[in-house]
Write a protein that holds these residues in place. Structure first.
Motif, mmCIF file in Angstrom:
data_model
loop_
_atom_site.group_PDB
_atom_site.id
_atom_site.type_symbol
_atom_site.label_atom_id
_atom_site.label_comp_id
_atom_site.label_asym_id
_atom_site.label_seq_id
_atom_site.Cartn_x
_atom_site.Cartn_y
_atom_site.Cartn_z
ATOM 1 N N LEU A 1 -54.812 84.094 -46.510
ATOM 2 C CA LEU A 1 -55.250 85.297 -47.343
ATOM 3 C C LEU A 1 -54.411 86.418 -46.737
ATOM 4 O O LEU A 1 -54.082 87.438 -47.346
ATOM 5 C CB LEU A 1 -56.708 85.471 -47.282
ATOM 6 C CG LEU A 1 -57.487 84.347 -48.129
ATOM 7 C CD1 LEU A 1 -59.072 84.644 -47.834
ATOM 8 C CD2 LEU A 1 -57.276 84.691 -49.565
ATOM 9 N N LEU A 2 -53.957 86.670 -45.456
ATOM 10 C CA LEU A 2 -53.789 87.714 -44.803
ATOM 11 C C LEU A 2 -52.104 87.799 -45.201
ATOM 12 O O LEU A 2 -51.705 88.863 -45.683
ATOM 13 C CB LEU A 2 -53.601 87.387 -43.378
ATOM 14 C CG LEU A 2 -52.943 88.549 -42.572
ATOM 15 C CD1 LEU A 2 -53.987 89.655 -42.516
ATOM 16 C CD2 LEU A 2 -52.747 87.984 -41.127
ATOM 17 N N VAL A 3 -51.629 86.709 -45.603
ATOM 18 C CA VAL A 3 -50.036 86.781 -46.219
ATOM 19 C C VAL A 3 -49.835 86.550 -47.637
ATOM 20 O O VAL A 3 -48.787 86.708 -48.087
ATOM 21 C CB VAL A 3 -49.120 85.722 -45.471
ATOM 22 C CG1 VAL A 3 -49.126 85.926 -43.804
ATOM 23 C CG2 VAL A 3 -49.681 84.229 -45.679
ATOM 24 N N ARG A 4 -51.096 86.688 -48.409
ATOM 25 C CA ARG A 4 -51.277 86.392 -49.880
ATOM 26 C C ARG A 4 -50.515 85.478 -50.400
ATOM 27 O O ARG A 4 -49.590 85.281 -51.162
ATOM 28 C CB ARG A 4 -50.615 87.833 -50.358
ATOM 29 C CG ARG A 4 -51.478 89.122 -50.057
ATOM 30 C CD ARG A 4 -50.746 90.246 -50.664
ATOM 31 N NE ARG A 4 -51.301 91.340 -50.048
ATOM 32 C CZ ARG A 4 -52.548 91.979 -50.921
ATOM 33 N NH1 ARG A 4 -52.729 91.596 -51.913
ATOM 34 N NH2 ARG A 4 -52.980 93.271 -50.008
ATOM 35 N N ALA A 5 -50.880 83.994 -49.755
ATOM 36 C CA ALA A 5 -50.335 82.787 -50.166
ATOM 37 C C ALA A 5 -50.605 82.588 -51.576
ATOM 38 O O ALA A 5 -51.817 82.905 -51.754
ATOM 39 C CB ALA A 5 -50.699 81.806 -49.266
ATOM 40 N N GLU A 6 -50.066 81.793 -52.360
ATOM 41 C CA GLU A 6 -50.412 81.326 -53.519
ATOM 42 C C GLU A 6 -51.613 80.283 -53.419
ATOM 43 O O GLU A 6 -51.675 79.576 -52.611
ATOM 44 C CB GLU A 6 -49.487 80.651 -54.418
ATOM 45 C CG GLU A 6 -48.449 81.856 -54.794
ATOM 46 C CD GLU A 6 -47.333 81.537 -55.599
ATOM 47 O OE1 GLU A 6 -47.525 80.531 -56.216
ATOM 48 O OE2 GLU A 6 -46.332 82.120 -55.785
ATOM 49 N N ALA A 7 -52.195 79.923 -54.442
ATOM 50 C CA ALA A 7 -53.413 78.817 -54.558
ATOM 51 C C ALA A 7 -53.006 77.349 -53.934
ATOM 52 O O ALA A 7 -53.416 76.864 -53.259
ATOM 53 C CB ALA A 7 -54.142 79.210 -55.744
ATOM 54 N N GLY A 8 -51.963 77.112 -54.698
ATOM 55 C CA GLY A 8 -51.385 75.819 -54.502
ATOM 56 C C GLY A 8 -51.055 75.815 -52.960
ATOM 57 O O GLY A 8 -51.129 74.627 -52.346
ATOM 58 N N GLU A 9 -50.365 76.521 -52.289
ATOM 59 C CA GLU A 9 -49.855 76.773 -50.882
ATOM 60 C C GLU A 9 -51.297 76.493 -49.902
ATOM 61 O O GLU A 9 -51.149 75.849 -49.090
ATOM 62 C CB GLU A 9 -49.313 77.823 -50.584
ATOM 63 C CG GLU A 9 -47.684 77.823 -51.184
ATOM 64 C CD GLU A 9 -47.144 79.100 -51.062
ATOM 65 O OE1 GLU A 9 -47.806 80.286 -50.826
ATOM 66 O OE2 GLU A 9 -45.757 79.131 -51.123
#
Length: 116
Positions: free
Chosen positions: A74-82
Protein backbone atom coordinates in the motif's frame (compact mmCIF):
# COMPACT_ATOMS: atom_id res chain seq x y z
CA UNK A 1 -15.54 1.46 -5.75
CA UNK A 2 -12.34 0.44 -7.50
CA UNK A 3 -9.05 -0.53 -5.91
CA UNK A 4 -7.48 2.93 -6.08
CA UNK A 5 -10.41 4.56 -4.27
CA UNK A 6 -9.94 1.89 -1.59
CA UNK A 7 -6.34 3.06 -1.20
CA UNK A 8 -7.53 6.64 -0.80
CA UNK A 9 -9.96 5.54 1.90
CA UNK A 10 -7.15 3.63 3.56
CA UNK A 11 -4.97 6.74 3.57
CA UNK A 12 -7.83 8.76 5.05
CA UNK A 13 -8.41 6.33 7.91
CA UNK A 14 -4.68 5.66 8.54
CA UNK A 15 -4.99 1.96 7.68
CA UNK A 16 -1.25 1.52 7.40
CA UNK A 17 -0.76 2.39 11.05
CA UNK A 18 -3.56 0.03 12.06
CA UNK A 19 -2.13 -2.82 9.96
CA UNK A 20 1.27 -2.59 11.65
CA UNK A 21 -0.36 -2.30 15.08
CA UNK A 22 -2.36 -5.49 14.50
CA UNK A 23 0.77 -7.31 13.30
CA UNK A 24 2.68 -6.18 16.40
CA UNK A 25 -0.11 -7.31 18.75
CA UNK A 26 -0.33 -10.75 17.10
CA UNK A 27 3.46 -11.17 17.30
CA UNK A 28 3.56 -10.08 20.93
CA UNK A 29 0.83 -12.59 21.80
CA UNK A 30 2.53 -15.45 19.98
CA UNK A 31 5.93 -14.84 21.54
CA UNK A 32 4.35 -14.37 24.98
CA UNK A 33 2.71 -17.78 24.53
CA UNK A 34 6.04 -19.37 23.59
CA UNK A 35 7.78 -17.68 26.53
CA UNK A 36 5.25 -19.28 28.89
CA UNK A 37 5.57 -22.74 27.34
CA UNK A 38 2.47 -22.74 25.14
CA UNK A 39 2.70 -23.18 21.38
CA UNK A 40 5.59 -25.61 21.76
CA UNK A 41 5.75 -29.31 20.81
CA UNK A 42 8.58 -31.73 21.56
CA UNK A 43 9.21 -34.58 19.11
CA UNK A 44 11.69 -37.43 19.43
CA UNK A 45 13.78 -38.45 16.44
CA UNK A 46 14.84 -42.04 15.69
CA UNK A 47 18.14 -41.57 17.54
CA UNK A 48 16.28 -40.40 20.68
CA UNK A 49 17.14 -36.74 20.07
CA UNK A 50 14.38 -34.42 21.27
CA UNK A 51 13.43 -31.69 18.80
CA UNK A 52 11.55 -28.63 20.02
CA UNK A 53 9.05 -27.16 17.56
CA UNK A 54 7.68 -23.70 18.23
CA UNK A 55 4.45 -23.93 16.21
CA UNK A 56 3.17 -20.60 17.54
CA UNK A 57 5.97 -18.94 15.54
CA UNK A 58 4.43 -20.20 12.31
CA UNK A 59 0.93 -19.13 13.34
CA UNK A 60 2.40 -15.70 14.04
CA UNK A 61 4.15 -15.57 10.68
CA UNK A 62 1.03 -16.81 8.87
CA UNK A 63 -0.86 -13.73 10.04
CA UNK A 64 1.78 -11.04 10.43
CA UNK A 65 3.98 -11.31 7.35
CA UNK A 66 1.04 -10.87 4.94
CA UNK A 67 -0.02 -7.80 6.94
CA UNK A 68 3.48 -6.34 6.77
CA UNK A 69 3.72 -7.04 3.04
CA UNK A 70 0.27 -5.51 2.52
CA UNK A 71 1.44 -2.41 4.36
CA UNK A 72 4.52 -2.12 2.16
CA UNK A 73 2.46 -2.73 -0.98
CA UNK A 74 0.00 0.00 0.00
CA UNK A 75 2.90 2.31 0.71
CA UNK A 76 4.29 1.93 -2.82
CA UNK A 77 0.75 1.87 -4.33
CA UNK A 78 1.12 -1.59 -5.84
CA UNK A 79 -1.66 -2.94 -8.01
CA UNK A 80 -4.16 -5.47 -6.70
CA UNK A 81 -2.71 -8.38 -8.70
CA UNK A 82 0.77 -7.72 -7.39
CA UNK A 83 -0.51 -7.62 -3.82
CA UNK A 84 -2.38 -10.90 -4.24
CA UNK A 85 0.71 -12.57 -5.74
CA UNK A 86 2.99 -11.21 -3.03
CA UNK A 87 0.74 -12.25 -0.13
CA UNK A 88 -0.09 -15.62 -1.71
CA UNK A 89 3.56 -16.54 -2.18
CA UNK A 90 4.31 -15.45 1.38
CA UNK A 91 1.56 -17.68 2.78
CA UNK A 92 2.87 -20.64 0.76
CA UNK A 93 6.38 -19.97 2.07
CA UNK A 94 5.22 -19.89 5.69
CA UNK A 95 3.17 -23.08 5.27
CA UNK A 96 6.14 -24.88 3.71
CA UNK A 97 8.34 -23.80 6.61
CA UNK A 98 5.76 -24.98 9.13
CA UNK A 99 5.47 -28.38 7.45
CA UNK A 100 9.26 -28.66 7.24
CA UNK A 101 9.68 -27.92 10.93
CA UNK A 102 7.31 -30.74 11.90
CA UNK A 103 9.11 -33.37 9.80
CA UNK A 104 11.71 -35.61 11.34
CA UNK A 105 14.78 -36.87 9.53
CA UNK A 106 16.14 -35.67 6.23
CA UNK A 107 12.73 -35.23 4.55
CA UNK A 108 12.33 -31.84 6.22
CA UNK A 109 14.96 -30.30 3.96
CA UNK A 110 12.72 -30.71 0.91
CA UNK A 111 10.21 -28.35 2.53
CA UNK A 112 12.90 -25.85 3.43
CA UNK A 113 14.25 -25.82 -0.14
CA UNK A 114 10.69 -25.13 -1.27
CA UNK A 115 11.06 -21.77 0.45
CA UNK A 116 13.64 -20.72 -2.13
Amino acid sequence: MNFHSGILLCEFFHCKDNIIFIAAIVSAGAYYMMMNGYGVVHKTEADETVVTIFWARYVDRFFTTPLILLNIALLVRAEAGEIVMLVGNDVLMVLAGAIGSTQLGSSKWIWYFDLI
